[in-house]
Design a protein around this motif. Structure first.
Motif, short mmCIF file in Angstrom:
data_model
loop_
_atom_site.label_atom_id
_atom_site.label_comp_id
_atom_site.label_asym_id
_atom_site.label_seq_id
_atom_site.Cartn_x
_atom_site.Cartn_y
_atom_site.Cartn_z
N TYR A 116 17.49 -10.52 -0.69
CA TYR A 116 18.84 -10.16 -0.27
C TYR A 116 19.74 -9.94 -1.49
N THR A 154 23.34 -11.62 3.65
CA THR A 154 22.34 -11.04 4.53
C THR A 154 22.83 -9.72 5.11
N GLU A 155 21.94 -9.03 5.81
CA GLU A 155 22.31 -7.75 6.43
C GLU A 155 23.05 -7.93 7.75
#
Length: 286
Positions: free
Chosen positions: A108, A134-135
């Motif tokens: 990440y 994070t995404e």
């Protein structure tokens, strides 16, 4: 965030937690279930205290303390807002000595940094920061505080924890997010105005929230509301101290505010037109 970064104050503020008796010895993997974030516990470390969305770690063999906190962290600026808020509360100052340096951490985007400062007692301390983004619009901060001579050891421990982070989507209670749509007032009388009492004066309001039912909120204090009524809300100092706005969501039965001065996580209880936020009770304003 200026040149003099007060990040180390956050750790000094919570370091006292590490001195408390451990509640339990942790297994290898620890989780923030509703946030969808987990990490591996280093050998000989354990969770000494949990406080809101934060784990405070102590060691049986190393000197120092670590705290790990998830949040709506999307970049370093989000992290620094929280560090500033805690550091100002602790009235401590720290100097950046490493970074911030962008890096790929556990696959990440992330950042590493280190700070020198002083504890409340005046003792020198050094802090290591690792932040992972994070995404899913979430992230986790790993911060360690120790004496300068123990810093190389703690630095490795912090980096090892950060490299073990794994994430999945957070558990957002969308139903509650939508149900909050509207204006909620905290009345000084502790109860909402009643139409059944003829001639009753409207009770005063200590503060109120406005939620759009999607993701944004506005908070106003009694002082701000009075200034607003008098058309005097253009005072920058007043607006900065007595109002806030930003994003909100509900994760794990907690209301998460991402405002102008950082993030807050408070217990949430919603029953019809009554809203309990932390220790305050709000009523839907008609």
């Amino acid at each position: 965030m200026g040149t003099r970064v007060m990040a180390v104050g956050l750790l000094a503020t919570i370091a006292a937690f590490a001195a408390r008796p451990a509640e339990s010895v942790a297994q290898n993997t620890r989780q923030f279930p509703s946030w969808g974030i987990e990490y591996d516990m280093p050998p000989d470390w354990y969770v000494a205290q949990t406080a809101g969305r934060m784990h405070v770690l102590s060691s049986r063999s190393e000197t120092g303390s670590i705290f790990i906190a998830p949040g709506l962290y999307e970049d370093l600026d989000d992290v620094l807002l929280d560090l500033d808020a805690f550091a100002q509360m602790a009235n401590l100052i720290g100097e950046p000595v490493e970074g911030p340096t962008e890096a790929i951490i556990a696959g990440y985007p992330g950042v590493f940094a280190a700070y020198d400062g002083n504890s409340r007692s005046g003792d020198p301390v050094r802090a290591r920061l690792a932040a992972v983004f994070t995404e899913y619009g979430t992230g986790v901060v790993v911060l360690g505080l120790t004496t300068p001579d123990w810093y190389p050891v703690l630095r490795e421990t912090i980096d090892r924890i950060a490299m073990s982070v794994a994430a999945r989507p957070p558990e957002i209670d969308q139903q509650v997010v939508e149900a909050l749509a509207g204006t909620w007032a905290n009345y000084r009388t502790g109860k909402p105005p009643s139409d059944d009492v003829p001639g009753e004066r409207p009770p005063g309001i200590d503060d109120l929230f406005e939620f759009d039912g999607i993701e944004t909120f506005v908070w106003k204090s009694a002082i701000y509301l009075a200034a607003e009524a008098r058309g005097r809300i253009d005072d920058p100092s007043l607006a900065g101290q007595e109002s806030d706005h930003g994003r909100y969501t509900v994760i794990g039965r907690r209301l998460i505010f991402k405002g102008q001065s950082g993030q807050r996580s408070v217990a949430l209880e919603l029953q019809g037109d009554r809203l309990r936020v932390g220790e305050r009770t709000y009523f839907r304003k008609q």
